[in-house]
Each structure stands twice: as C-alpha cells, then as structure tokens.
Motif scaffolding. Structure first.
Motif, PDB file in Angstrom:
ATOM      1  N   ALA A  91     -10.620   0.724  14.001  1.00  0.00           N
ATOM      2  CA  ALA A  91      -9.653   1.813  14.204  1.00  0.00           C
ATOM      3  C   ALA A  91      -8.356   1.570  13.448  1.00  0.00           C
ATOM      4  O   ALA A  91      -7.660   2.521  13.077  1.00  0.00           O
ATOM      5  CB  ALA A  91      -9.368   1.980  15.689  1.00  0.00           C
ATOM      6  N   CYS A  92      -8.042   0.313  13.184  1.00  0.00           N
ATOM      7  CA  CYS A  92      -6.814  -0.030  12.451  1.00  0.00           C
ATOM      8  C   CYS A  92      -7.038  -0.114  10.944  1.00  0.00           C
ATOM      9  O   CYS A  92      -6.076  -0.252  10.184  1.00  0.00           O
ATOM     10  CB  CYS A  92      -6.253  -1.365  12.943  1.00  0.00           C
ATOM     11  N   PHE A  93      -8.307  -0.041  10.522  1.00  0.00           N
ATOM     12  CA  PHE A  93      -8.629  -0.218   9.099  1.00  0.00           C
ATOM     13  C   PHE A  93      -9.729   0.756   8.670  1.00  0.00           C
ATOM     14  O   PHE A  93     -10.630   0.396   7.918  1.00  0.00           O
ATOM     15  CB  PHE A  93      -9.088  -1.654   8.833  1.00  0.00           C
ATOM     16  N   HIS A  94      -9.663   2.001   9.143  1.00  0.00           N
ATOM     17  CA  HIS A  94     -10.756   2.938   8.885  1.00  0.00           C
ATOM     18  C   HIS A  94     -10.717   3.556   7.492  1.00  0.00           C
ATOM     19  O   HIS A  94     -11.685   4.172   7.062  1.00  0.00           O
ATOM     20  CB  HIS A  94     -10.778   4.043   9.935  1.00  0.00           C
ATOM     21  N   SER A  95      -9.615   3.399   6.778  1.00  0.00           N
ATOM     22  CA  SER A  95      -9.508   3.962   5.429  1.00  0.00           C
ATOM     23  C   SER A  95      -9.805   2.892   4.384  1.00  0.00           C
ATOM     24  O   SER A  95      -9.467   1.721   4.556  1.00  0.00           O
ATOM     25  CB  SER A  95      -8.099   4.519   5.200  1.00  0.00           C
ATOM     26  N   ARG A  96     -10.435   3.305   3.279  1.00  0.00           N
ATOM     27  CA  ARG A  96     -10.678   2.376   2.173  1.00  0.00           C
ATOM     28  C   ARG A  96      -9.470   2.237   1.250  1.00  0.00           C
ATOM     29  O   ARG A  96      -9.416   1.326   0.439  1.00  0.00           O
ATOM     30  CB  ARG A  96     -11.876   2.830   1.334  1.00  0.00           C
ATOM     31  N   GLY A  97      -8.535   3.165   1.347  1.00  0.00           N
ATOM     32  CA  GLY A  97      -7.375   3.103   0.471  1.00  0.00           C
ATOM     33  C   GLY A  97      -7.674   3.476  -0.959  1.00  0.00           C
ATOM     34  O   GLY A  97      -6.942   3.118  -1.881  1.00  0.00           O
ATOM     35  N   ILE A  98      -8.779   4.232  -1.180  1.00  0.00           N
ATOM     36  CA  ILE A  98      -9.170   4.681  -2.510  1.00  0.00           C
ATOM     37  C   ILE A  98      -8.591   6.069  -2.756  1.00  0.00           C
ATOM     38  O   ILE A  98      -8.376   6.839  -1.821  1.00  0.00           O
ATOM     39  CB  ILE A  98     -10.708   4.710  -2.636  1.00  0.00           C
ATOM     40  N   TYR A  99      -8.374   6.411  -3.999  1.00  0.00           N
ATOM     41  CA  TYR A  99      -7.821   7.722  -4.351  1.00  0.00           C
ATOM     42  C   TYR A  99      -8.673   8.855  -3.803  1.00  0.00           C
ATOM     43  O   TYR A  99      -9.900   8.884  -3.973  1.00  0.00           O
ATOM     44  CB  TYR A  99      -7.718   7.859  -5.869  1.00  0.00           C
ATOM     45  N   VAL A 100      -8.049   9.812  -3.146  1.00  0.00           N
ATOM     46  CA  VAL A 100      -8.708  11.044  -2.728  1.00  0.00           C
ATOM     47  C   VAL A 100      -7.646  12.131  -2.595  1.00  0.00           C
ATOM     48  O   VAL A 100      -6.529  11.880  -2.131  1.00  0.00           O
ATOM     49  CB  VAL A 100      -9.479  10.864  -1.393  1.00  0.00           C
ATOM     50  N   ASP A 101      -7.979  13.321  -3.046  1.00  0.00           N
ATOM     51  CA  ASP A 101      -7.083  14.484  -2.931  1.00  0.00           C
ATOM     52  C   ASP A 101      -7.978  15.695  -2.677  1.00  0.00           C
ATOM     53  O   ASP A 101      -8.378  16.402  -3.603  1.00  0.00           O
ATOM     54  CB  ASP A 101      -6.265  14.655  -4.210  1.00  0.00           C
ATOM     55  N   LEU A 220      -9.780   2.900 -13.428  1.00  0.00           N
ATOM     56  CA  LEU A 220      -9.365   1.643 -12.815  1.00  0.00           C
ATOM     57  C   LEU A 220      -8.385   1.876 -11.678  1.00  0.00           C
ATOM     58  O   LEU A 220      -8.442   1.234 -10.626  1.00  0.00           O
ATOM     59  CB  LEU A 220      -8.737   0.734 -13.885  1.00  0.00           C
ATOM     60  N   MET A 221      -7.478   2.841 -11.862  1.00  0.00           N
ATOM     61  CA  MET A 221      -6.455   3.100 -10.855  1.00  0.00           C
ATOM     62  C   MET A 221      -7.012   3.750  -9.587  1.00  0.00           C
ATOM     63  O   MET A 221      -6.363   3.752  -8.551  1.00  0.00           O
ATOM     64  CB  MET A 221      -5.344   3.981 -11.435  1.00  0.00           C
ATOM     65  N   VAL A 222      -8.212   4.336  -9.665  1.00  0.00           N
ATOM     66  CA  VAL A 222      -8.850   4.897  -8.460  1.00  0.00           C
ATOM     67  C   VAL A 222      -8.911   3.852  -7.366  1.00  0.00           C
ATOM     68  O   VAL A 222      -8.688   4.146  -6.189  1.00  0.00           O
ATOM     69  CB  VAL A 222     -10.268   5.417  -8.803  1.00  0.00           C
ATOM     70  N   PHE A 223      -9.181   2.594  -7.735  1.00  0.00           N
ATOM     71  CA  PHE A 223      -9.257   1.499  -6.777  1.00  0.00           C
ATOM     72  C   PHE A 223      -7.929   0.763  -6.619  1.00  0.00           C
ATOM     73  O   PHE A 223      -7.555   0.378  -5.518  1.00  0.00           O
ATOM     74  CB  PHE A 223     -10.326   0.484  -7.216  1.00  0.00           C
ATOM     75  N   LEU A 224      -7.227   0.590  -7.735  1.00  0.00           N
ATOM     76  CA  LEU A 224      -6.085  -0.306  -7.712  1.00  0.00           C
ATOM     77  C   LEU A 224      -4.762   0.364  -7.350  1.00  0.00           C
ATOM     78  O   LEU A 224      -3.925  -0.250  -6.698  1.00  0.00           O
ATOM     79  CB  LEU A 224      -5.940  -1.013  -9.075  1.00  0.00           C
ATOM     80  N   TYR A 225      -4.558   1.602  -7.766  1.00  0.00           N
ATOM     81  CA  TYR A 225      -3.266   2.246  -7.526  1.00  0.00           C
ATOM     82  C   TYR A 225      -3.456   3.759  -7.441  1.00  0.00           C
ATOM     83  O   TYR A 225      -3.118   4.503  -8.384  1.00  0.00           O
ATOM     84  CB  TYR A 225      -2.271   1.886  -8.630  1.00  0.00           C
ATOM     85  N   PRO A 226      -4.003   4.264  -6.316  1.00  0.00           N
ATOM     86  CA  PRO A 226      -4.349   5.693  -6.182  1.00  0.00           C
ATOM     87  C   PRO A 226      -3.229   6.682  -6.491  1.00  0.00           C
ATOM     88  O   PRO A 226      -3.515   7.750  -7.063  1.00  0.00           O
ATOM     89  CB  PRO A 226      -4.792   5.795  -4.715  1.00  0.00           C
ATOM     90  N   PRO A 227      -1.951   6.414  -6.145  1.00  0.00           N
ATOM     91  CA  PRO A 227      -0.913   7.407  -6.451  1.00  0.00           C
ATOM     92  C   PRO A 227      -0.833   7.775  -7.933  1.00  0.00           C
ATOM     93  O   PRO A 227      -0.514   8.920  -8.275  1.00  0.00           O
ATOM     94  CB  PRO A 227       0.380   6.723  -5.980  1.00  0.00           C
ATOM     95  N   ILE A 228      -1.144   6.825  -8.816  1.00  0.00           N
ATOM     96  CA  ILE A 228      -1.118   7.118 -10.246  1.00  0.00           C
ATOM     97  C   ILE A 228      -2.181   8.157 -10.596  1.00  0.00           C
ATOM     98  O   ILE A 228      -1.937   9.078 -11.388  1.00  0.00           O
ATOM     99  CB  ILE A 228      -1.333   5.821 -11.059  1.00  0.00           C
ATOM    100  N   VAL A 229      -3.371   8.044  -9.989  1.00  0.00           N
ATOM    101  CA  VAL A 229      -4.442   9.006 -10.254  1.00  0.00           C
ATOM    102  C   VAL A 229      -4.047  10.391  -9.770  1.00  0.00           C
ATOM    103  O   VAL A 229      -4.353  11.396 -10.408  1.00  0.00           O
ATOM    104  CB  VAL A 229      -5.761   8.555  -9.589  1.00  0.00           C
ATOM    105  N   THR A 230      -3.353  10.449  -8.629  1.00  0.00           N
ATOM    106  CA  THR A 230      -2.877  11.736  -8.110  1.00  0.00           C
ATOM    107  C   THR A 230      -1.993  12.434  -9.132  1.00  0.00           C
ATOM    108  O   THR A 230      -2.159  13.629  -9.414  1.00  0.00           O
ATOM    109  CB  THR A 230      -2.102  11.531  -6.795  1.00  0.00           C
ATOM    110  N   HIS A 231      -1.064  11.684  -9.718  1.00  0.00           N
ATOM    111  CA  HIS A 231      -0.157  12.268 -10.722  1.00  0.00           C
ATOM    112  C   HIS A 231      -0.925  12.658 -11.991  1.00  0.00           C
ATOM    113  O   HIS A 231      -0.677  13.731 -12.561  1.00  0.00           O
ATOM    114  CB  HIS A 231       0.956  11.287 -11.051  1.00  0.00           C
ATOM    115  N   LEU A 232      -1.858  11.808 -12.429  1.00  0.00           N
ATOM    116  CA  LEU A 232      -2.629  12.122 -13.629  1.00  0.00           C
ATOM    117  C   LEU A 232      -3.475  13.374 -13.418  1.00  0.00           C
ATOM    118  O   LEU A 232      -3.590  14.216 -14.321  1.00  0.00           O
ATOM    119  CB  LEU A 232      -3.533  10.943 -13.997  1.00  0.00           C
TER     120      LEU A 232
END
Length: 510
Positions: A91-101, A220-232
């Motif tokens: 419940a405290c870690f249910h997200s993968r933290g991968i890019y999604v919009d 690469l940023m899909v896994f490492l830094y999702p906010p960058i993919v959102t902007h791209l």
C-alpha cells in the motif's frame, strides 16, 4: 556589478547542488559517490542495470541513497525489506514511478505504468487472458512459430557439420514472430521473410542505432526521469514505433470485427474485453467477438495498443534473451546439457511425441529439469535487471529510525541480488540444482517481481522459452566451449543485451 552578480549565481548554484546531493546524508542514509554515478549515467556506455548492481555491491547496508541525474533515489538490498515493499507493505509502494499520462498520452497507459485504481482495474480485466486454459489454447499457434525456427536451423545446418550461429538475433526473430502472431494477430514468418515491417519495427525498438538521439533519450527517461518525458510529449515528441504499432492494432481490430474472425490469440481476448467489458471463459467456443456500438466500447484502441506494446517489450526480451542465455550456458556446462537433453528425449517418448513433430502443453509442463534450467538462467540473467517502485507515503524502515520520504523512487537491483554470493553461493556458476535444495519461496529469486504487481504474463513468457529450448535440444547438438562470461551493452530499454551477441556451435542430432 556584473562580477558580483556572476559570483552570486555561481554561489547559489553551488548551494543548490550541495543541498540536493546531500539529502541522504541529512536524512541519515548511507550513500554512494553521487558524482561518480552521474558521470556513468551521462556517458551512456554501460547498461543502467549494471550500474545499479555495482552500487548494490558497494554497500552492506539495507538501503543505499544515490542520485539519478539530480533525482534522489534509494536502492534497497535487504531481502526482507524488499519483500515487505513488494508484498506486505504494498500500500505504501503501489506505484512503479514510471512515466504515464493517461489524459494527454493514452499510449503510455499500460499495466506497468498505471497507478492506483486505474492499475488495479486494468489488471483485474486482463488477468483472465493468462489462465492455464487460455495458454493451452494459444499453445498450438506458438508451437507453429517454433517449427519455423527449426526449419530455418535445419536449412542452415543441412550439410551435417557444426556451424557457429549468433543465437540472440535468431531467437529475437522467433520471439518477434510469436508477438506478431499471438498479440498483433499477424500472419508472419520472419525466417522466410526477414525484412517484413513487423520485424523492422522490432529492430527499431531494440537496436538503438536505428533511432535518433532524442528518441533514445525519451525511451531512457521513461524509467529514469518521467517528468522529462511528460514535457517532451507535450512538445509533440512521440515514439514513432509505438504510433505505428497502434495503427497495426487498429487495422486488425476493424478487420476482425467486420468479418467476425475467430482466432485463439491475445488480440482476440483484448477485443472481447473492449466490446463486452469482460473476457469469456475457457471453453473452445468462448473466443468469438460479440459486436457492440462504438459508444459502448470499454477500452480505447490506444489503451489496447499501449498494453500490446508492453507485452511486446516484456515478452520479446524475456523469450529471446532467456532462451539464448540458456543455450549459451548449456554450451559451457556439458553435464547440465546432457541431463536436460536426456529429460527431453524421455518426456517426448512418454507422451508419444516426435522431436520434429508438434509439442503439447502437458509435455512441456512435465519437464522438471528444464524448468530448473530456466529458473537458473533467469536468476543469473534477469530479463529486467531491476524493479522500480515509488514511495506513496512517508515510510519508516522497520527496526530503524530511517524514514523514506513520500515520492522517493525505489530501485531493487535483481541483477545485484541474484548475483550476491551471500544469497547465491558461487553466483556465476550455472547450477540448476540450487533450486532443488531450497524451495523457491525461501530464495531471494524474483525475476518477474513479487506481490500484486508481479508480471501478469510470466507463465506465457516461460512457456515460449521452453518451446524453443525443447525444439532446439531435441533436434540439435551444442558443441562444448570454454567458459566466458557475457559482457553487456548499453540499451535504452534497460534490459540485459549481450555485447556483440551470443555465439554457439550447433549440429544436427543423428
């Protein structure tokens, strides 16, 4: 004034950098050398999974603080804590933290990236696609692709001599044909027609030389830094391969709905789900598509395409890499090779099957030593060398005063864990029997993850691997070779890709 202003900017930048890169020390966490990791990431000459494994091995603490570019992340190496994160404290870690919009980029809304109720709802809908009965129904189609692989090898080895073959690329072709046939509903044979569009799309995904630097960076940023993919993405930069695969899915869905095509594959089940909100039962008569009006569709074509692409990425690499690494290890371990070939011969005879004939789901399930070999391969070479989670609320590490802040990305190095000599003695040795001594639940072995977000299609991936291994080992001999550990190349998909491929020598069995 200009000098003072410049010095002030430099000082402010220094203070910001210093504060950012000292977060883990301030919170009391052990840490690695942040700038050393930053340099390795920027150089892009090593796979990210190998970097994570090196950090894992550098510290004996439960958790290690590091930085992905400027983002503070934690690497968790304690097995008990890993299992708590993946299972009991999910419940405290249910997200993968991968890019999604979901709203602006529905092609990103796949089962791996979705969060919260969106993820839970989709997983519940998709779970019936991968029951044993559904896999049995798809078995014949996959077995047919395996026959194409054997026919190709027989042609290459027709003179009866031993030949050196690059098996990773060969098995990527096999895996691509399975994905194209079972998931995208195409009739393809890349062994006979290696330049078909679907095979070309696969090369564009997994061969980074065929992509622009910007697309490589985005992947690469899909896994490492999702906010960058959102902007791209909002700037209009989408992955052209994913967009083309969506067009293929759209065309196949329209064709099946118009002509009432019934075919036992994954696409058929996804169309059922789109039209009726559910997947039919396991009877032979349950594969038909019930038509409905467009405004009642429960799943968009974009969402189907997003998840088909996920199964493409996960299934293709799981199948091709695991099969290739297994054959490579068998070439260096003649004792294991002899044991597994003897078992295959015995089980085929037991089930009344011929080496060049069709296999059965039951025969594959009966091969216990082969199963141990696949487990040992996925231990030493996990298809995805790390798992990711995101802390969704402040979390106190059990039996400590350390608190993981909400929003912190968590990395679990499977490559580091599976090759840890304290967890797996002699980790570089290929010993399938290690899985006999201790039950799987006691071993820190989790190549497909654990808990609610465990890979939903793992049994299908393993089945694909076993079909290829049985067909190859029943019909061909592998020549023994000296041990040489695999070197891995950088890849934007964060998978373990052997540098310069994998070569073994094969000859026809007499």
């Amino acid at each position: 004034m200009i000098t003072i202003f410049t010095l002030a900017i430099i000082a402010l930048t220094y203070l910001i950098f210093k504060r950012n890169f000292s977060q883990w020390q301030r919170l009391g966490f052990p840490t690695d050398e942040p700038f050393k990791t930053l340099v390795r990431l920027v150089r892009m000459d090593q796979p990210f999974g190998l970097i994570m494994a090196d950090i894992y091995a550098s510290c004996r603490e439960k958790v290690i603080g590091t930085y992905i570019f400027f983002k503070p992340v934690l690497i968790v190496k304690d097995v008990q804590l890993v299992r708590q994160i993946l299972k009991s404290d999910f419940a405290c870690f249910h997200s993968r933290g991968i890019y999604v919009d979901e709203k602006n980029d529905p092609l990103s809304a796949n089962l791996a990236s979705l969060k919260g109720m969106s993820w839970r709802t989709l997983r519940t809908k998709l779970r019936p696609c991968f029951t044993s009965e559904k896999l049995k129904a798809m078995f014949e189609t996959i077995d047919g692709v395996g026959d194409g692989l054997i026919n190709y090898l027989e042609f290459q080895l027709g003179d009866g001599n031993s030949h050196s073959l690059e098996i990773k690329n060969l098995l990527t072709t096999y895996a691509t044909d399975i994905i194209g046939t079972v998931i995208y509903g195409l009739d393809i044979d890349s062994f006979k027609n290696p330049h078909n569009e679907f095979r070309d799309l696969s090369d564009r995904i997994f061969n980074t030389k065929n992509s622009s630097m910007l697309i490589k960076f985005r992947r690469l940023m899909v896994f490492l830094y999702p906010p960058i993919v959102t902007h791209l993405n909002r700037l209009g930069l989408q992955d052209p391969v994913l967009c083309r695969l969506r067009d293929i899915i759209k065309k196949r869905i329209k064709l099946r709905e118009k002509k009432g095509v019934v075919r036992k594959d994954l696409l058929q089940l996804l169309i059922q789900l789109r039209n009726t909100l559910k997947i039919a039962g396991d009877n032979d008569t349950d594969w038909a598509i019930e038509p409905t009006t467009h405004n009642l569709k429960s799943m968009s074509i974009d969402v189907i395409a997003a998840n088909a692409f996920l199964f493409y990425i996960a299934g293709s690499e799981t199948t091709s890499a695991t099969t290739a690494f297994t054959l490579y290890e068998l070439a260096m371990n003649p004792r294991v090779l002899l044991n597994v070939q003897r078992e295959i011969d015995r089980i085929l005879q037991k089930h009344g099957l011929k080496p060049k004939g069709p296999l059965t789901y039951e025969a594959i399930q009966d091969m216990k030593y082969l199963d141990l070999c696949v487990k040992e391969t996925t231990r030493k070479y996990p298809a995805l060398p790390f798992l990711t989670r995101e802390c969704t609320q402040n979390y106190r590490i059990p039996q400590s005063d350390l608190i993981i802040p909400k929003g912190t990305p968590i990395y679990i190095s499977l490559l580091g864990m599976h090759r840890d000599p304290e967890l797996f003695p002699h980790p570089l040795d290929y010993e399938p029997e290690r899985f006999i001594v201790t039950s799987g639940n006691d071993l820190p072995y989790m190549p497909f993850g654990e808990g609610p977000r465990q890979c939903i299609a793992q049994h299908m991936g393993v089945m694909n691997v076993k079909i290829a291994l049985v067909k190859i080992l029943a019909n061909f001999n592998i020549k023994e070779m000296k041990r040489k550990e695999v070197e891995f190349a950088f890849h934007t998909a964060s998978v373990l890709v052997p540098k310069n491929g994998l070569r073994i020598k094969l000859s026809k069995r007499i």
